[in-house]
Design an enzyme around this catalytic site. Structure first.
Site, PDB file in Angstrom:
ATOM      1  N   LYS A 246       7.763   1.170  15.438  1.00 30.24           N
ATOM      2  CA  LYS A 246       9.147   0.721  15.265  1.00 30.24           C
ATOM      3  C   LYS A 246       9.087  -0.686  14.668  1.00 30.24           C
ATOM      4  O   LYS A 246       8.732  -1.644  15.350  1.00 30.24           O
ATOM      5  CB  LYS A 246       9.900   0.716  16.604  1.00 30.24           C
ATOM      6  CG  LYS A 246      11.392   0.418  16.445  1.00 30.24           C
ATOM      7  CD  LYS A 246      12.132   0.593  17.769  1.00 30.24           C
ATOM      8  CE  LYS A 246      13.639   0.641  17.605  1.00 30.24           C
ATOM      9  NZ  LYS A 246      14.236  -0.534  17.009  1.00 30.24           N
ATOM     10  N   ARG A 251      17.214  -2.024   8.521  1.00 31.94           N
ATOM     11  CA  ARG A 251      17.370  -0.629   8.101  1.00 31.94           C
ATOM     12  C   ARG A 251      17.909  -0.604   6.676  1.00 31.94           C
ATOM     13  O   ARG A 251      18.871  -1.320   6.360  1.00 31.94           O
ATOM     14  CB  ARG A 251      18.374   0.037   9.041  1.00 31.94           C
ATOM     15  CG  ARG A 251      18.650   1.504   8.760  1.00 31.94           C
ATOM     16  CD  ARG A 251      17.667   2.328   9.519  1.00 31.94           C
ATOM     17  NE  ARG A 251      17.865   3.754   9.348  1.00 31.94           N
ATOM     18  CZ  ARG A 251      18.297   4.558  10.313  1.00 31.94           C
ATOM     19  NH1 ARG A 251      18.650   4.076  11.482  1.00 31.94           N
ATOM     20  NH2 ARG A 251      18.375   5.866  10.109  1.00 31.94           N
ATOM     21  N   ARG A 266      22.320  -0.909   7.388  1.00 25.23           N
ATOM     22  CA  ARG A 266      22.570  -0.015   8.514  1.00 25.23           C
ATOM     23  C   ARG A 266      24.058   0.305   8.619  1.00 25.23           C
ATOM     24  O   ARG A 266      24.430   1.420   8.920  1.00 25.23           O
ATOM     25  CB  ARG A 266      22.105  -0.700   9.801  1.00 25.23           C
ATOM     26  CG  ARG A 266      22.272   0.120  11.041  1.00 25.23           C
ATOM     27  CD  ARG A 266      22.035  -0.783  12.240  1.00 25.23           C
ATOM     28  NE  ARG A 266      21.958  -0.033  13.469  1.00 25.23           N
ATOM     29  CZ  ARG A 266      22.997   0.464  14.101  1.00 25.23           C
ATOM     30  NH1 ARG A 266      24.215   0.357  13.592  1.00 25.23           N
ATOM     31  NH2 ARG A 266      22.835   1.104  15.248  1.00 25.23           N
ATOM     32  N   GLU A 295      12.845   1.121   6.865  1.00 25.86           N
ATOM     33  CA  GLU A 295      13.029  -0.202   7.450  1.00 25.86           C
ATOM     34  C   GLU A 295      12.355  -1.202   6.505  1.00 25.86           C
ATOM     35  O   GLU A 295      11.163  -1.073   6.211  1.00 25.86           O
ATOM     36  CB  GLU A 295      12.377  -0.225   8.844  1.00 25.86           C
ATOM     37  CG  GLU A 295      12.619  -1.476   9.625  1.00 25.86           C
ATOM     38  CD  GLU A 295      13.925  -1.463  10.435  1.00 25.86           C
ATOM     39  OE1 GLU A 295      14.749  -0.534  10.305  1.00 25.86           O
ATOM     40  OE2 GLU A 295      14.107  -2.418  11.209  1.00 25.86           O
ATOM     41  N   PHE A 335      10.792   6.283   6.319  1.00 24.45           N
ATOM     42  CA  PHE A 335      10.486   7.309   7.319  1.00 24.45           C
ATOM     43  C   PHE A 335      11.263   8.601   7.095  1.00 24.45           C
ATOM     44  O   PHE A 335      11.104   9.556   7.835  1.00 24.45           O
ATOM     45  CB  PHE A 335      10.670   6.781   8.746  1.00 24.45           C
ATOM     46  CG  PHE A 335      11.905   5.951   8.975  1.00 24.45           C
ATOM     47  CD1 PHE A 335      13.151   6.544   9.018  1.00 24.45           C
ATOM     48  CD2 PHE A 335      11.803   4.577   9.166  1.00 24.45           C
ATOM     49  CE1 PHE A 335      14.282   5.790   9.235  1.00 24.45           C
ATOM     50  CE2 PHE A 335      12.931   3.801   9.383  1.00 24.45           C
ATOM     51  CZ  PHE A 335      14.183   4.410   9.423  1.00 24.45           C
ATOM     52  N   ARG A 410      23.500   9.855  17.319  1.00 21.75           N
ATOM     53  CA  ARG A 410      22.469   9.246  18.150  1.00 21.75           C
ATOM     54  C   ARG A 410      22.089  10.333  19.139  1.00 21.75           C
ATOM     55  O   ARG A 410      22.871  10.659  20.031  1.00 21.75           O
ATOM     56  CB  ARG A 410      23.023   8.018  18.886  1.00 21.75           C
ATOM     57  CG  ARG A 410      21.938   7.203  19.577  1.00 21.75           C
ATOM     58  CD  ARG A 410      22.520   6.073  20.381  1.00 21.75           C
ATOM     59  NE  ARG A 410      23.057   4.966  19.618  1.00 21.75           N
ATOM     60  CZ  ARG A 410      22.340   3.988  19.074  1.00 21.75           C
ATOM     61  NH1 ARG A 410      21.035   3.974  19.204  1.00 21.75           N
ATOM     62  NH2 ARG A 410      22.949   3.017  18.424  1.00 21.75           N
ATOM     63  N   LYS A 416      13.554   5.993  20.924  1.00 19.03           N
ATOM     64  CA  LYS A 416      12.822   4.733  20.762  1.00 19.03           C
ATOM     65  C   LYS A 416      12.231   4.302  22.096  1.00 19.03           C
ATOM     66  O   LYS A 416      12.852   4.457  23.140  1.00 19.03           O
ATOM     67  CB  LYS A 416      13.740   3.651  20.201  1.00 19.03           C
ATOM     68  CG  LYS A 416      14.995   3.417  20.997  1.00 19.03           C
ATOM     69  CD  LYS A 416      15.853   2.333  20.356  1.00 19.03           C
ATOM     70  CE  LYS A 416      17.197   2.248  21.046  1.00 19.03           C
ATOM     71  NZ  LYS A 416      18.053   1.199  20.558  1.00 19.03           N
TER      72      LYS A 416
HETATM   73  P1  ATP Z   1      17.767  -1.577  17.850  1.00 18.62           P
HETATM   74  O1  ATP Z   1      18.580  -2.736  18.294  1.00 18.62           O
HETATM   75  O2  ATP Z   1      16.854  -1.038  18.878  1.00 18.62           O
HETATM   76  O3  ATP Z   1      17.137  -1.750  16.516  1.00 18.62           O
HETATM   77  P2  ATP Z   1      19.753   0.000  16.658  1.00 18.62           P
HETATM   78  O4  ATP Z   1      21.045   0.243  17.347  1.00 18.62           O
HETATM   79  O5  ATP Z   1      19.724  -0.897  15.483  1.00 18.62           O
HETATM   80  O6  ATP Z   1      18.780  -0.466  17.771  1.00 18.62           O
HETATM   81  P3  ATP Z   1      18.474   2.423  17.174  1.00 18.62           P
HETATM   82  O7  ATP Z   1      18.943   3.772  16.817  1.00 18.62           O
HETATM   83  O8  ATP Z   1      18.686   2.064  18.556  1.00 18.62           O
HETATM   84  O9  ATP Z   1      19.171   1.381  16.217  1.00 18.62           O
HETATM   85  O10 ATP Z   1      16.948   2.276  16.811  1.00 18.62           O
HETATM   86  C1  ATP Z   1      16.551   2.764  15.599  1.00 18.62           C
HETATM   87  C2  ATP Z   1      16.375   1.612  14.638  1.00 18.62           C
HETATM   88  O11 ATP Z   1      15.021   1.216  14.596  1.00 18.62           O
HETATM   89  C3  ATP Z   1      16.702   2.076  13.256  1.00 18.62           C
HETATM   90  O12 ATP Z   1      18.044   1.806  12.962  1.00 18.62           O
HETATM   91  C4  ATP Z   1      15.756   1.303  12.371  1.00 18.62           C
HETATM   92  O13 ATP Z   1      16.427   0.143  11.898  1.00 18.62           O
HETATM   93  C5  ATP Z   1      14.651   0.848  13.285  1.00 18.62           C
HETATM   94  N1  ATP Z   1      13.338   1.468  12.978  1.00 18.62           N
HETATM   95  C6  ATP Z   1      12.185   0.794  12.830  1.00 18.62           C
HETATM   96  N2  ATP Z   1      11.165   1.619  12.604  1.00 18.62           N
HETATM   97  C7  ATP Z   1      11.654   2.878  12.593  1.00 18.62           C
HETATM   98  C8  ATP Z   1      11.074   4.167  12.420  1.00 18.62           C
HETATM   99  N3  ATP Z   1       9.770   4.342  12.202  1.00 18.62           N
HETATM  100  N4  ATP Z   1      11.903   5.232  12.487  1.00 18.62           N
HETATM  101  C9  ATP Z   1      13.225   5.082  12.718  1.00 18.62           C
HETATM  102  N5  ATP Z   1      13.819   3.881  12.895  1.00 18.62           N
HETATM  103  C10 ATP Z   1      13.053   2.781  12.840  1.00 18.62           C
END
Ligand code: ATP
Length: 573
Positions: A246, A251, A266, A295, A335, A410, A416
């Site tokens: 991660k 994003r 994002r 990312e 990804f 989601r 995660k």
């Molecule tokens: P967080 O604050 O944990 O980043 P978020 O609300 O932005 O949360 P989540 O769905 O909770 O988003 O976590 C997924 C996020 O992690 C994705 O939006 C992306 O930006 C990031 N990310 C990093 N590496 C990866 C990966 N290998 N696959 C998917 N998402 C990834």
């Protein structure tokens, strides 16, 4: 529909503090609209001229608006400035100076088209062109219309109509109830364009909505990840998974459509101009059209290290983009791939999509696939997690290999897993600031003593409270945040905020803060998750970690549903 009618309805919407009423008024507006008015109305009520992902900005700031108001209503510039100091709101200033009524009002379509022309003006002398265009539009308007036109231009609508409210209003306008919401939402997740959805529903009904497909150039709402407490729970729930690091970057959705490349954040803002090296790399891909998800993270080629999130986000500023691109170039860890050469790939299993991404990106150093390890063992997943953490990464994302790409969802297709600071929740929560208390003693000097924070209930398009925040910021941090808060202050509680607390000042929901807490506890005082037979949720020992302004809209804050799941998970731990 005349612009003056829309303005009267905007006034009505502004006056109500009930969301049901907001939906009702807006659905009446839609019912009274013709097909060509649906797009303009949908964008204008959100303070836009085009869908969020299109970078169409009117480009007139407060200074130029003051000049336009003064010319349109033949008032001396000093008098307009003075009045504006009193009202503190340029919309009200225009309203006070404009004639109460006009015999002829432009239609909504005409007003929208004239604004669009102003937005499009570029090149030499464009500022004067914009100013003249806006002045002549203002001069055609009555007082209420002028107020809303100015607010639309500043992107400062008082209403804060969120996407779910628009979707509900469209459903009510057509069916008299919310029953169309799921079909509307699915189409919205694939196209991110509410105006297009409104038009399609009117022109071609529900089947038309189903036929709206993913296409290059139009961002999809991103698939998001769920949480589970530990690797064992992940393997138990998902079976064999694909594990990826991660990355703590930004994003990014990369679209190539022929010669044109577009990048989206994002929350689907256009980021094309900020990352020229990603654009260059995408235009070299051997595909006519493609949509990638990944990312982006800044990389220092000399130290061979990845640069922290904060520095990556600094790139969004307009200055020095090219220098940054050379000194600390970005890399995108791709990804997913959702579209290729005219074909929607979202329904293929993840394993197939990933293989397509690998084949597409073989030759690129800037766009690289995120490594994927396949496992059905909790021990191996734990090893991957620890290994990635020790390399300075955030954790891992485990993905179901047979899952489709579900835009906007989601769910447990992706889970995660982050660093687990023992005894605490193993993830931060993104809250929206809804109000503040002025504070006592030293805090009063900073202007703000504590913040009232909430999370988002997407079913109701409502912000509900979960905590008061008083720790985590330095003295300077409190001063800085107070400065930002004052510009968001509103006199009344916004219609979309549901709170039993009454802070010293209410805020327009806009700032998202990342908060760490020890635990989620039941609370009779907070409205997050509260219903007639259930108490709400609160955060225990919350502290602010950072302000997330770069990539999250208030509606992207943690949702009530996530809070409930985190609460259930901590009880099972
Ligand atoms: P967080 O604050 O944990 O980043 P978020 O609300 O932005 O949360 P989540 O769905 O909770 O988003 O976590 C997924 C996020 O992690 C994705 O939006 C992306 O930006 C990031 N990310 C990093 N590496 C990866 C990966 N290998 N696959 C998917 N998402 C990834």
């Amino acid at each position: 529909m005349k612009f003056v009618e829309l303005a009267a309805n905007l006034d009505r919407m502004e006056a109500t503090s009930s969301r049901n009423e907001l939906v009702r008024i807006l659905s009446d507006v839609y019912r009274a609209s013709s097909e060509d008015e649906l797009g303009p109305i949908t964008y204008l009520i959100q303070g836009r001229l085009a869908p969020f992902f299109e970078p169409v900005e009117i480009g007139l700031g407060p200074g130029l608006l003051l000049a336009a108001i003064s010319t349109a209503y033949a008032a001396k510039k000093e008098d307009v400035v003075k009045l504006n100091k009193q009202t503190g709101d340029l919309g009200i200033t225009a309203q006070r100076l404009a004639p109460a009524s006009k015999r002829k009002s432009p239609t909504v379509v005409e007003a929208h088209a004239r604004l669009y022309e102003i937005a499009k003006a570029g090149g030499a002398g464009s500022q004067q062109k914009k100013l003249d265009g806006f002045t002549s539009l203002l001069a055609d308007l009555d007082a209420t219309s002028a107020k809303h036109l100015v607010r639309i231009t500043l992107g400062k609508m008082r209403l804060g109509i969120g996407d779910p409210t628009v979707l509900d209003a469209l459903s009510f306008a057509k069916k008299g109830d919310r029953s169309l919401r799921p079909v509307l939402e699915a189409a919205y997740n694939r196209t991110s364009d509410l105006g297009l959805i409104a038009r399609t529903l009117w022109e071609r009904g529900e089947t038309g909505l189903d036929a709206l497909k993913v296409r290059a150039g139009h961002p999809l709402r991103p698939q998001l990840a769920e949480r589970l407490p530990n690797p064992e729970a992940v393997i138990k729930k998902l079976g064999t998974v694909g594990v990826q690091p991660k990355y703590d970057g930004l994003r990014v959705q990369i679209h190539k459509d022929g010669d044109q490349v577009k990048l989206f954040s994002r929350n689907l803002e256009s980021w094309t101009d900020a990352f020229p090296e990603l654009v260059a790399a995408a235009s070299k891909l051997k595909a006519k059209s493609v949509i990638l998800d990944g990312e982006a993270i800044a990389y220092n080629p000399e130290s061979e290290e990845y640069v922290p999130f904060q520095e990556t986000t600094a790139r969004r500023r307009k200055e020095g983009i090219q220098e940054f691109a050379e000194q600390v170039p970005l890399r995108a860890f791709v990804f997913d791939v959702m579209f290729r050469d005219g074909t929607d790939l979202t329904q293929l299993p993840y394993e197939r999509r990933f293989a397509i991404a690998q084949e597409l990106l073989q030759k690129s150093d800037t766009l690289v696939t995120a490594p994927l390890t396949k496992t059905d063992s909790a021990e191996e997943l734990t090893r991957e997690l620890l290994d990635n953490i020790s390399r300075g990464l955030e954790g891992v994302v485990a993905k179901r290999l047979d899952s489709p790409y579900q835009a906007g969802a989601r769910n447990f297709n992706w889970v995660k897993l982050k660093r687990n600071t023992s005894g605490q929740l193993n993830d931060t929560i993104d809250v929206v600031l809804l109000g503040y208390y002025r504070g006592k003693g030293k805090r009063a000097e900073f202007g703000a003593g504590a913040l009232l924070a909430g999370v988002y209930d997407s079913d109701k398009d409502e912000f509900v409270t979960i905590s008061k925040l008083g720790t985590g910021l330095s003295d300077q941090g409190w001063r800085d945040i107070h400065r930002r808060l004052t510009s968001l202050e509103v006199l009344e509680k916004p219609a979309r905020v549901n709170s039993l607390f009454v802070p010293d000042a209410w805020l327009k929901p806009e700032i998202v803060a990342e908060v760490l807490a020890d635990e989620i506890t039941p609370s009779p005082r907070h409205t997050a998750g509260m219903s007639a037979d259930r108490s709400g949720f609160a955060l225990r020992f919350p502290r602010i970690v950072s302000l997330r302004t770069a990539d999250k809209k208030p509606e992207d804050a943690t949702s009530v549903r996530e809070i409930r799941e985190m609460f259930d998970q901590q009880r099972r731990r």
